[in-house]
Design a protein around this motif. Structure first.
Motif, PDB file in Angstrom:
ATOM      1  N   ALA A   7       0.830  -1.201   0.000  1.00 56.46           N
ATOM      2  CA  ALA A   7       0.000   0.000   0.000  1.00 56.46           C
ATOM      3  C   ALA A   7       0.869   1.257   0.000  1.00 56.46           C
ATOM      4  N   VAL A   8       1.944   1.238   0.769  1.00 50.66           N
ATOM      5  CA  VAL A   8       2.859   2.381   0.810  1.00 50.66           C
ATOM      6  C   VAL A   8       3.492   2.587  -0.561  1.00 50.66           C
ATOM      7  N   ALA A   9       3.914   1.504  -1.170  1.00 53.71           N
ATOM      8  CA  ALA A   9       4.522   1.596  -2.501  1.00 53.71           C
ATOM      9  C   ALA A   9       3.529   2.118  -3.527  1.00 53.71           C
ATOM     10  N   ARG A  10       2.269   1.712  -3.416  1.00 53.13           N
ATOM     11  CA  ARG A  10       1.250   2.152  -4.369  1.00 53.13           C
ATOM     12  C   ARG A  10       1.038   3.665  -4.288  1.00 53.13           C
ATOM     13  N   VAL A  11       0.973   4.203  -3.095  1.00 55.96           N
ATOM     14  CA  VAL A  11       0.757   5.644  -2.945  1.00 55.96           C
ATOM     15  C   VAL A  11       1.995   6.411  -3.413  1.00 55.96           C
ATOM     16  N   ARG A  12       3.158   5.927  -3.078  1.00 60.39           N
ATOM     17  CA  ARG A  12       4.381   6.598  -3.535  1.00 60.39           C
ATOM     18  C   ARG A  12       4.476   6.584  -5.065  1.00 60.39           C
ATOM     19  N   SER A  13       4.102   5.475  -5.665  1.00 64.03           N
ATOM     20  CA  SER A  13       4.144   5.383  -7.132  1.00 64.03           C
ATOM     21  C   SER A  13       3.179   6.374  -7.776  1.00 64.03           C
ATOM     22  N   THR A 127      -9.316  10.463  -3.746  1.00 65.90           N
ATOM     23  CA  THR A 127      -9.045   9.118  -4.245  1.00 65.90           C
ATOM     24  C   THR A 127     -10.052   8.708  -5.317  1.00 65.90           C
ATOM     25  N   LEU A 128      -9.882   7.506  -5.823  1.00 64.75           N
ATOM     26  CA  LEU A 128     -10.829   6.951  -6.789  1.00 64.75           C
ATOM     27  C   LEU A 128     -12.240   6.893  -6.199  1.00 64.75           C
ATOM     28  N   ASP A 129     -12.336   6.611  -4.922  1.00 66.49           N
ATOM     29  CA  ASP A 129     -13.656   6.555  -4.280  1.00 66.49           C
ATOM     30  C   ASP A 129     -14.307   7.934  -4.242  1.00 66.49           C
ATOM     31  N   ASP A 130     -13.514   8.964  -3.985  1.00 63.66           N
ATOM     32  CA  ASP A 130     -14.046  10.332  -4.043  1.00 63.66           C
ATOM     33  C   ASP A 130     -14.516  10.662  -5.457  1.00 63.66           C
ATOM     34  N   GLN A 131     -13.767  10.191  -6.445  1.00 64.78           N
ATOM     35  CA  GLN A 131     -14.161  10.417  -7.827  1.00 64.78           C
ATOM     36  C   GLN A 131     -15.524   9.789  -8.117  1.00 64.78           C
ATOM     37  N   ALA A 132     -15.719   8.558  -7.668  1.00 66.79           N
ATOM     38  CA  ALA A 132     -16.995   7.874  -7.881  1.00 66.79           C
ATOM     39  C   ALA A 132     -18.142   8.631  -7.221  1.00 66.79           C
ATOM     40  N   GLU A 133     -17.923   9.133  -6.006  1.00 66.33           N
ATOM     41  CA  GLU A 133     -18.955   9.906  -5.320  1.00 66.33           C
ATOM     42  C   GLU A 133     -19.275  11.197  -6.077  1.00 66.33           C
ATOM     43  N   VAL A 169      -6.190   5.696  -6.921  1.00 72.32           N
ATOM     44  CA  VAL A 169      -5.893   4.903  -5.719  1.00 72.32           C
ATOM     45  C   VAL A 169      -7.158   4.747  -4.887  1.00 72.32           C
ATOM     46  N   ARG A 170      -7.412   3.543  -4.403  1.00 75.12           N
ATOM     47  CA  ARG A 170      -8.597   3.299  -3.574  1.00 75.12           C
ATOM     48  C   ARG A 170      -8.399   3.796  -2.152  1.00 75.12           C
ATOM     49  N   ARG A 171      -9.491   4.138  -1.513  1.00 73.46           N
ATOM     50  CA  ARG A 171      -9.453   4.606  -0.127  1.00 73.46           C
ATOM     51  C   ARG A 171      -8.906   3.530   0.810  1.00 73.46           C
ATOM     52  N   GLU A 172      -9.206   2.296   0.531  1.00 72.27           N
ATOM     53  CA  GLU A 172      -8.684   1.216   1.373  1.00 72.27           C
ATOM     54  C   GLU A 172      -7.156   1.157   1.317  1.00 72.27           C
ATOM     55  N   THR A 173      -6.577   1.575   0.196  1.00 66.49           N
ATOM     56  CA  THR A 173      -5.118   1.583   0.059  1.00 66.49           C
ATOM     57  C   THR A 173      -4.495   2.670   0.915  1.00 66.49           C
ATOM     58  N   THR A 174      -5.111   3.857   0.947  1.00 67.04           N
ATOM     59  CA  THR A 174      -4.550   4.929   1.774  1.00 67.04           C
ATOM     60  C   THR A 174      -4.649   4.567   3.252  1.00 67.04           C
ATOM     61  N   ARG A 175      -5.731   3.903   3.629  1.00 66.57           N
ATOM     62  CA  ARG A 175      -5.855   3.471   5.024  1.00 66.57           C
ATOM     63  C   ARG A 175      -4.767   2.465   5.374  1.00 66.57           C
ATOM     64  N   ALA A 176      -4.541   1.529   4.480  1.00 67.83           N
ATOM     65  CA  ALA A 176      -3.510   0.519   4.723  1.00 67.83           C
ATOM     66  C   ALA A 176      -2.132   1.168   4.774  1.00 67.83           C
ATOM     67  N   ALA A 177      -1.890   2.153   3.916  1.00 69.90           N
ATOM     68  CA  ALA A 177      -0.594   2.837   3.911  1.00 69.90           C
ATOM     69  C   ALA A 177      -0.349   3.549   5.236  1.00 69.90           C
ATOM     70  N   CYS A 178      -1.375   4.187   5.784  1.00 66.80           N
ATOM     71  CA  CYS A 178      -1.226   4.847   7.080  1.00 66.80           C
ATOM     72  C   CYS A 178      -0.952   3.821   8.190  1.00 66.80           C
ATOM     73  N   ALA A 179      -1.695   2.723   8.170  1.00 64.95           N
ATOM     74  CA  ALA A 179      -1.489   1.689   9.186  1.00 64.95           C
ATOM     75  C   ALA A 179      -0.082   1.111   9.089  1.00 64.95           C
ATOM     76  N   ASP A 180       0.388   0.867   7.867  1.00 64.28           N
ATOM     77  CA  ASP A 180       1.717   0.283   7.680  1.00 64.28           C
ATOM     78  C   ASP A 180       2.826   1.206   8.184  1.00 64.28           C
ATOM     79  N   GLN A 181       2.588   2.526   8.152  1.00 64.84           N
ATOM     80  CA  GLN A 181       3.610   3.486   8.585  1.00 64.84           C
ATOM     81  C   GLN A 181       3.380   4.008   9.999  1.00 64.84           C
ATOM     82  N   GLY A 182       2.354   3.474  10.665  1.00 69.38           N
ATOM     83  CA  GLY A 182       2.066   3.894  12.025  1.00 69.38           C
ATOM     84  C   GLY A 182       1.595   5.325  12.140  1.00 69.38           C
ATOM     85  N   LEU A 183       0.905   5.809  11.110  1.00 69.63           N
ATOM     86  CA  LEU A 183       0.428   7.189  11.110  1.00 69.63           C
ATOM     87  C   LEU A 183      -0.945   7.268  11.765  1.00 69.63           C
ATOM     88  N   PRO A 184      -1.126   8.106  12.770  1.00 71.90           N
ATOM     89  CA  PRO A 184      -2.428   8.204  13.453  1.00 71.90           C
ATOM     90  C   PRO A 184      -3.450   8.931  12.584  1.00 71.90           C
TER      91      PRO A 184
END
Length: 341
Positions: A7-13, A127-133, A169-184
């Motif tokens: 997830a971190v790699a996806r957001v950085r890319s 994100t892509l989810d915001d785009q859909a909304e 990028v999906r919203r679930e990916t940004t959430r996972a990226a934050c969790a992987d980096q310990g970001l509150p």
């Protein structure tokens, strides 16, 4: 050596190409939610590798208890990521347009001022989810094809460039990226409050569509927006060329303009009227001016917002100045039930 989590790699890319193609400084707008926080972390990691200066902005709207403390904590977190400068922008939210629209207007105005001061572009975490909304909102409101075409990844407006690198990028990916980096991550209660239309789309409508249609709805809506945007961009370019070809100091020739397809003709008219400084041009005004071409029966002047008007004379559409007596009865279109173009 193992790389970062997926997830971190996806957001950085997602942010890397935009950083590599422009040397302009970047200010990441951060609410403290997962999307903007994941974006900030990715920009903080990638920007030094491309020689781009990167900072961050967080806005205190003053609408929720403890907002000042939360903004200060978010700013401290952003500074800890290595972003510089980091600023807290305190805004006063007005009463117009409801709380969502008023907060958005105040936020974007503050972000634009800060970006202008620093000569930077603003990175937004949509994100892509915001785009859909956004596409669903545009469909439901019938506010025209541009709203259904959604957001673009880079858009200059008012001297500021708004950059949205996470639209794929999906919203679930940004959430996972934050969790992987310990970001509150801060969960904004407005995002789940059913009093707000977008929150209901997010929490009720899209999940129901996913269930009924068997999944994949958000990516499908985003793809539809992208395809529609390509078509609209092509039509706009053709209309610009036609306007350049037809327009003169004495207005527009009626017959060759009337012969154009409706989608192209109305774009030419819209470009002509907006180029002349017509404010708040609505679909009803455009329809009335178009009728001078397609339903010509000798009718008089069409009054426009701002007091100017359009008349057909000697086979041409001509702009006439504001009438000092004001709009004449029967000439001003009724805008009560019309949507904006």
């Amino acid at each position: 050596m193992a790389g970062p989590p997926a997830a971190v790699a996806r957001v950085r890319s997602a942010v890397r190409p935009g950083l590599a193609t422009s040397a302009a400084p970047v200010l990441v707008a951060v609410s403290g939610g997962a999307d903007s926080l994941a974006l900030a972390a990715a920009v903080a990691f990638e920007a030094p590798r491309t020689g781009v200066r990167a900072g961050a902005l967080t806005v205190d709207h003053g609408l929720q208890p403890g907002s000042a403390e939360r903004a200060a904590a978010t700013a401290a977190l952003l500074s800890g990521l290595g972003l510089d400068p980091v600023r807290v922008l305190t805004v006063r939210v007005g009463p117009d347009g409801g709380p969502e629209a008023a907060a958005r207007a105040a936020r974007y105005a503050a972000l634009a001022r800060a970006a202008t001061d620093l000569g930077a572009r603003v990175a937004l975490g949509h994100t892509l989810d915001d785009q859909a909304e956004t596409v669903l909102l545009g469909l439901g409101r019938g506010s025209g094809p541009r709203s259904v075409a959604g957001m673009v990844d880079e858009r200059p407006d008012g001297g500021v460039t708004w950059w949205r690198p996470l639209l794929g990028v999906r919203r679930e990916t940004t959430r996972a990226a934050c969790a992987d980096q310990g970001l509150p991550v801060w969960e904004d209660p407005w995002n789940t409050d059913p009093a707000y239309t977008r929150a209901r789309l997010r929490g009720e409508v899209l999940p129901l569509l996913e269930e009924v249609l068997g999944g994949g709805v958000a990516p499908a809506l985003a793809r539809t927006a992208a395809m529609l945007r390509e078509d609209l961009d092509t039509l706009d370019a053709l209309a610009t060329a036609e306007l350049s070809r037809l327009a003169g100091a004495d207005g527009l020739p009626a017959e060759p303009l009337a012969a154009l397809p409706a989608a192209l003709r109305r774009r030419v008219l819209r470009g002509w009227l907006r180029g002349a400084g017509t404010p708040d041009l609505q679909a009803v005004h455009l329809t009335a001016v178009d009728a001078l071409l397609t339903r010509w029966r000798g009718q008089g002047r069409v009054d426009l917002p701002g007091g100017a008007g359009v008349v057909r004379t000697s086979g041409r559409l001509v702009l006439s100045p504001p009438d000092p007596r004001g709009p004449r009865p029967g000439n001003a279109p009724d805008t009560r039930e019309e949507s904006r173009p």
